[in-house]
Design a protein around this motif. Structure first.
Motif, PDB file in Angstrom:
ATOM      1  N   ARG A 148     -36.588  51.651 -46.314  1.00 27.42           N
ATOM      2  CA  ARG A 148     -35.851  50.760 -45.790  1.00 27.42           C
ATOM      3  C   ARG A 148     -36.590  49.265 -46.109  1.00 27.42           C
ATOM      4  NH1 ARG A 148     -31.175  51.067 -43.297  1.00 27.42           N
ATOM      5  NH2 ARG A 148     -31.498  48.753 -43.024  1.00 27.42           N
ATOM      6  N   ALA A 149     -35.707  48.460 -46.254  1.00 31.26           N
ATOM      7  CA  ALA A 149     -35.978  46.912 -46.264  1.00 31.26           C
ATOM      8  C   ALA A 149     -35.124  46.053 -45.307  1.00 31.26           C
ATOM      9  CB  ALA A 149     -35.997  46.397 -47.744  1.00 31.26           C
ATOM     10  N   ASP A 150     -35.826  45.747 -44.161  1.00 28.25           N
ATOM     11  CA  ASP A 150     -35.432  44.938 -43.063  1.00 28.25           C
ATOM     12  C   ASP A 150     -35.497  43.428 -43.402  1.00 28.25           C
ATOM     13  OD1 ASP A 150     -34.110  47.029 -41.873  1.00 28.25           O
ATOM     14  OD2 ASP A 150     -35.810  47.821 -41.021  1.00 28.25           O
ATOM     15  N   ARG A 151     -34.367  42.711 -43.230  1.00 26.93           N
ATOM     16  CA  ARG A 151     -34.555  41.218 -43.374  1.00 26.93           C
ATOM     17  C   ARG A 151     -35.457  40.558 -42.050  1.00 26.93           C
ATOM     18  NH1 ARG A 151     -32.064  37.645 -47.276  1.00 26.93           N
ATOM     19  NH2 ARG A 151     -33.292  35.358 -46.920  1.00 26.93           N
ATOM     20  N   ASP A 152     -36.208  39.879 -42.384  1.00 24.92           N
ATOM     21  CA  ASP A 152     -37.056  39.304 -41.318  1.00 24.92           C
ATOM     22  C   ASP A 152     -37.213  37.605 -41.524  1.00 24.92           C
ATOM     23  OD1 ASP A 152     -38.341  38.390 -38.910  1.00 24.92           O
ATOM     24  OD2 ASP A 152     -40.196  39.400 -39.540  1.00 24.92           O
ATOM     25  N   GLY A 153     -36.228  36.845 -41.381  1.00 25.20           N
ATOM     26  CA  GLY A 153     -36.380  35.549 -41.830  1.00 25.20           C
ATOM     27  C   GLY A 153     -36.195  35.333 -43.449  1.00 25.20           C
ATOM     28  N   ASP A 154     -37.311  34.780 -43.895  1.00 28.19           N
ATOM     29  CA  ASP A 154     -37.317  34.623 -45.403  1.00 28.19           C
ATOM     30  C   ASP A 154     -37.948  35.782 -46.069  1.00 28.19           C
ATOM     31  OD1 ASP A 154     -35.785  32.467 -45.328  1.00 28.19           O
ATOM     32  OD2 ASP A 154     -37.754  31.105 -45.344  1.00 28.19           O
ATOM     33  N   GLU A 155     -38.284  36.949 -45.340  1.00 30.90           N
ATOM     34  CA  GLU A 155     -38.937  38.136 -46.006  1.00 30.90           C
ATOM     35  C   GLU A 155     -38.108  39.515 -45.885  1.00 30.90           C
ATOM     36  OE1 GLU A 155     -43.728  37.109 -45.502  1.00 30.90           O
ATOM     37  OE2 GLU A 155     -42.550  37.608 -43.648  1.00 30.90           O
ATOM     38  N   TYR A 156     -38.451  40.392 -46.295  1.00 29.25           N
ATOM     39  CA  TYR A 156     -38.111  41.805 -46.487  1.00 29.25           C
ATOM     40  C   TYR A 156     -39.240  42.536 -45.886  1.00 29.25           C
ATOM     41  CZ  TYR A 156     -33.659  41.187 -48.902  1.00 29.25           C
ATOM     42  OH  TYR A 156     -32.280  40.698 -49.094  1.00 29.25           O
ATOM     43  N   VAL A 157     -39.071  43.448 -44.808  1.00 24.79           N
ATOM     44  CA  VAL A 157     -40.175  44.169 -44.503  1.00 24.79           C
ATOM     45  C   VAL A 157     -39.794  45.642 -44.817  1.00 24.79           C
ATOM     46  CG1 VAL A 157     -41.523  45.035 -42.635  1.00 24.79           C
ATOM     47  CG2 VAL A 157     -40.585  42.711 -42.568  1.00 24.79           C
ATOM     48  N   ILE A 158     -40.480  46.499 -45.714  1.00 18.65           N
ATOM     49  CA  ILE A 158     -40.433  47.615 -46.329  1.00 18.65           C
ATOM     50  C   ILE A 158     -41.148  48.610 -45.864  1.00 18.65           C
ATOM     51  CG2 ILE A 158     -40.112  48.997 -48.489  1.00 18.65           C
ATOM     52  CD1 ILE A 158     -40.588  46.267 -50.049  1.00 18.65           C
ATOM     53  N   SER A 159     -40.431  49.855 -45.325  1.00 20.22           N
ATOM     54  CA  SER A 159     -40.985  51.091 -44.709  1.00 20.22           C
ATOM     55  C   SER A 159     -40.536  52.290 -45.306  1.00 20.22           C
ATOM     56  CB  SER A 159     -40.834  51.123 -43.104  1.00 20.22           C
ATOM     57  OG  SER A 159     -41.528  49.896 -42.525  1.00 20.22           O
ATOM     58  N   GLY A 160     -41.299  53.161 -45.762  1.00 18.96           N
ATOM     59  CA  GLY A 160     -40.898  54.413 -46.342  1.00 18.96           C
ATOM     60  C   GLY A 160     -41.800  54.978 -47.480  1.00 18.96           C
ATOM     61  N   MET A 219     -45.766  56.859 -53.238  1.00 17.16           N
ATOM     62  CA  MET A 219     -46.244  55.415 -52.879  1.00 17.16           C
ATOM     63  C   MET A 219     -45.706  55.310 -51.401  1.00 17.16           C
ATOM     64  SD  MET A 219     -47.848  54.294 -55.454  1.00 17.16           S
ATOM     65  CE  MET A 219     -48.078  52.628 -54.678  1.00 17.16           C
ATOM     66  N   HIS A 220     -46.756  54.689 -50.457  1.00 12.09           N
ATOM     67  CA  HIS A 220     -46.421  54.594 -49.003  1.00 12.09           C
ATOM     68  C   HIS A 220     -45.944  52.961 -48.974  1.00 12.09           C
ATOM     69  CE1 HIS A 220     -47.022  58.601 -48.578  1.00 12.09           C
ATOM     70  NE2 HIS A 220     -48.503  58.570 -48.865  1.00 12.09           N
ATOM     71  N   PHE A 221     -44.995  52.671 -48.278  1.00 11.35           N
ATOM     72  CA  PHE A 221     -44.618  51.460 -47.884  1.00 11.35           C
ATOM     73  C   PHE A 221     -44.936  51.253 -46.413  1.00 11.35           C
ATOM     74  CE2 PHE A 221     -43.004  52.086 -51.903  1.00 11.35           C
ATOM     75  CZ  PHE A 221     -42.739  50.913 -52.633  1.00 11.35           C
ATOM     76  N   ASP A 222     -46.075  50.844 -45.981  1.00 16.47           N
ATOM     77  CA  ASP A 222     -46.238  50.586 -44.424  1.00 16.47           C
ATOM     78  C   ASP A 222     -45.910  49.163 -43.772  1.00 16.47           C
ATOM     79  OD1 ASP A 222     -46.773  51.087 -41.866  1.00 16.47           O
ATOM     80  OD2 ASP A 222     -48.895  51.439 -42.280  1.00 16.47           O
ATOM     81  N   GLY A 223     -44.830  48.731 -43.753  1.00 17.47           N
ATOM     82  CA  GLY A 223     -44.515  47.461 -43.287  1.00 17.47           C
ATOM     83  C   GLY A 223     -44.984  46.537 -44.634  1.00 17.47           C
ATOM     84  N   VAL A 224     -44.561  46.800 -45.585  1.00 17.87           N
ATOM     85  CA  VAL A 224     -44.795  45.781 -46.757  1.00 17.87           C
ATOM     86  C   VAL A 224     -43.954  44.586 -46.629  1.00 17.87           C
ATOM     87  CG1 VAL A 224     -44.792  45.153 -49.160  1.00 17.87           C
ATOM     88  CG2 VAL A 224     -45.797  47.398 -48.190  1.00 17.87           C
ATOM     89  N   ARG A 225     -44.465  43.274 -46.570  1.00 12.90           N
ATOM     90  CA  ARG A 225     -43.712  41.975 -46.457  1.00 12.90           C
ATOM     91  C   ARG A 225     -43.595  41.449 -47.823  1.00 12.90           C
ATOM     92  NH1 ARG A 225     -42.281  39.762 -41.667  1.00 12.90           N
ATOM     93  NH2 ARG A 225     -42.713  40.785 -40.013  1.00 12.90           N
ATOM     94  N   LEU A 226     -42.330  41.223 -48.154  1.00 17.24           N
ATOM     95  CA  LEU A 226     -42.029  40.492 -49.406  1.00 17.24           C
ATOM     96  C   LEU A 226     -41.109  39.462 -49.286  1.00 17.24           C
ATOM     97  CD1 LEU A 226     -42.534  41.807 -52.459  1.00 17.24           C
ATOM     98  CD2 LEU A 226     -40.578  42.697 -52.340  1.00 17.24           C
TER      99      LEU A 226
END
Length: 387
Positions: A148-160, A219-226
């Motif tokens: 998942r990539a959830d929108r947080d303001g001007d960023e996406y937060v990726i987990s999975g 590849m692990h995405f642990d709260g990657v902010r983008l």
């Protein structure tokens, strides 16, 4: 024993520039790939320096526009470069195909600002890409992905977690398919993730049957902010982007397969000419000669099939069915030809003194990656029966 330099394939190329490009590629194969492939495969070492050399020679950007830093070569030419590279070392040929695939989303669906900002660096030769679609529980069923990539303001937060990622842990950027919305294909988007992002990590590489020098890892995405400006295309367009990339990527796998098959045939022919039994070369025996003839015919048919699909693509015509056919036929051909090459060499074919056994192990993965051959048959069947 290293593989002998492949015999030049008679090719019909569209320009003098293309002929020079193929000559350059063959020279690089002879100098940089063939002398190292067996040793690096046995040691499981990733040849990052080889990709830098190829990048400096302009071979990591061939099918993309000059305005974006590419070589602006038709797919018909690019695929034959892949074939030549794969005949010398599959891990390198497949790696170039994966890098090209990882650039496809931005080159095809990115905005003008995104392309000018990031694509020259991705195509310039210093960077190496990876393509993140599959997951531990969703391979062929790509629409079921859960990262998942959830929108947080001007960023996406990726987990999975993504799985079976070629260049995993080594790539400089990852074209990543994520879920930003509802279940199913309409909830998928594409993000361009830098390889040094905080929260991004790789698992230890998989222990594979072949291609030991090419790392394949989760590849692990642990709260990657983008930053949100790394969204390629629109939200919900990711599945369309993935399918578009895979059509082209399947042609890359087809060309790689023919490269491996050609290397196996060249080895088998050389051995049959020199191996003496009953006072004459084994090539003189009809049973073996017929086997070589079948191998050569299958390779020529596969090459013609992938080139026909490439010319459709270059002409702006639909080529999805033909790409699936090429991937199916060429990879099945590689499996048959490499198996027969082992048989031609007899007991020597089963030893690591000759590369025939390596070719056979490498061919197997090509029937699996970028859509198993059962999926290719499904794709072809749907094209034939849809209204």
């Amino acid at each position: 024993m290293n593989a002998a330099p492949p015999k030049p394939v008679e090719r019909q190329l569209p320009s003098d520039e293309a002929r020079e490009l193929l000559a350059l590629t063959r020279d690089l194969v002879d100098r940089e790939l063939l002398p190292r492939a067996a040793e690096e495969e046995a040691a499981g070492r990733f040849p990052r320096d080889v990709f830098r050399t190829l990048g400096e020679a302009g071979l990591l950007s061939l099918p993309y526009a000059e305005a974006d830093g590419g070589g602006e070569q038709p797919y018909e030419v690019y695929l034959q470069v892949l074939e030549e590279l794969s005949s010398g070392w599959l891990a390198v040929g497949l790696g170039v195909s994966v890098h090209t695939l990882s650039c496809h989303a931005l080159a095809t669906f990115g905005s003008a600002e995104q392309r000018s900002r990031w694509l020259p660096g991705m195509l310039g030769g210093a960077q190496l890409g990876a393509y993140c679609l599959s997951e531990p529980q969703s391979g062929s069923d790509a629409a079921a992905l859960r990262t998942r990539a959830d929108r947080d303001g001007d960023e996406y937060v990726i987990s999975g977690t993504k799985a079976w990622i070629t260049h995993g842990g080594q790539a400089d950027f990852y074209s990543t398919l994520v879920r930003t919305g509802e279940d199913g294909p309409r909830g998928i988007s594409c993000l361009l993730v830098p390889g040094d992002s905080a929260g991004l990590s790789s698992a230890p590489p998989e222990h594979k049957m072949g291609m030991q020098s090419s790392p394949t890892a989760q590849m692990h995405f642990d709260g990657v902010r983008l930053s949100a400006d790394r969204l390629v295309g629109e939200e919900g367009q990711g599945f369309q982007i993935a399918l578009s990339a895979l059509d082209s990527g399947r042609l890359g796998i087809a060309a790689c397969a023919i490269g491996v098959a050609q290397a196996a045939l060249d080895l088998a022919v050389d051995y049959a000419r020199t191996r003496q039994q009953f006072g004459r070369p084994i090539a003189d025996f009809q049973g073996l000669s017929f086997m070589l003839a079948d191998m050569a015919t299958q390779i020529e048919a596969g090459r013609s099939l992938y080139l026909a699909a490439a010319r459709l693509r270059d002409g702006g015509l639909a080529f999805s069915k033909q790409a699936a056919m090429a991937k199916l036929f060429c990879t099945d051909t590689a499996m048959r030809v490499t198996t027969d090459a082992v048989q031609v060499l007899g007991g020597y074919g089963y030893t690591q003194d000759f590369p025939a056994e390596r070719f056979m192990r490498e061919a197997k993965v090509l029937q699996i990656v970028e859509g198993t051959n059962q999926i290719q048959r499904l794709v072809i069947g749907r094209h034939l029966t849809k209204g």
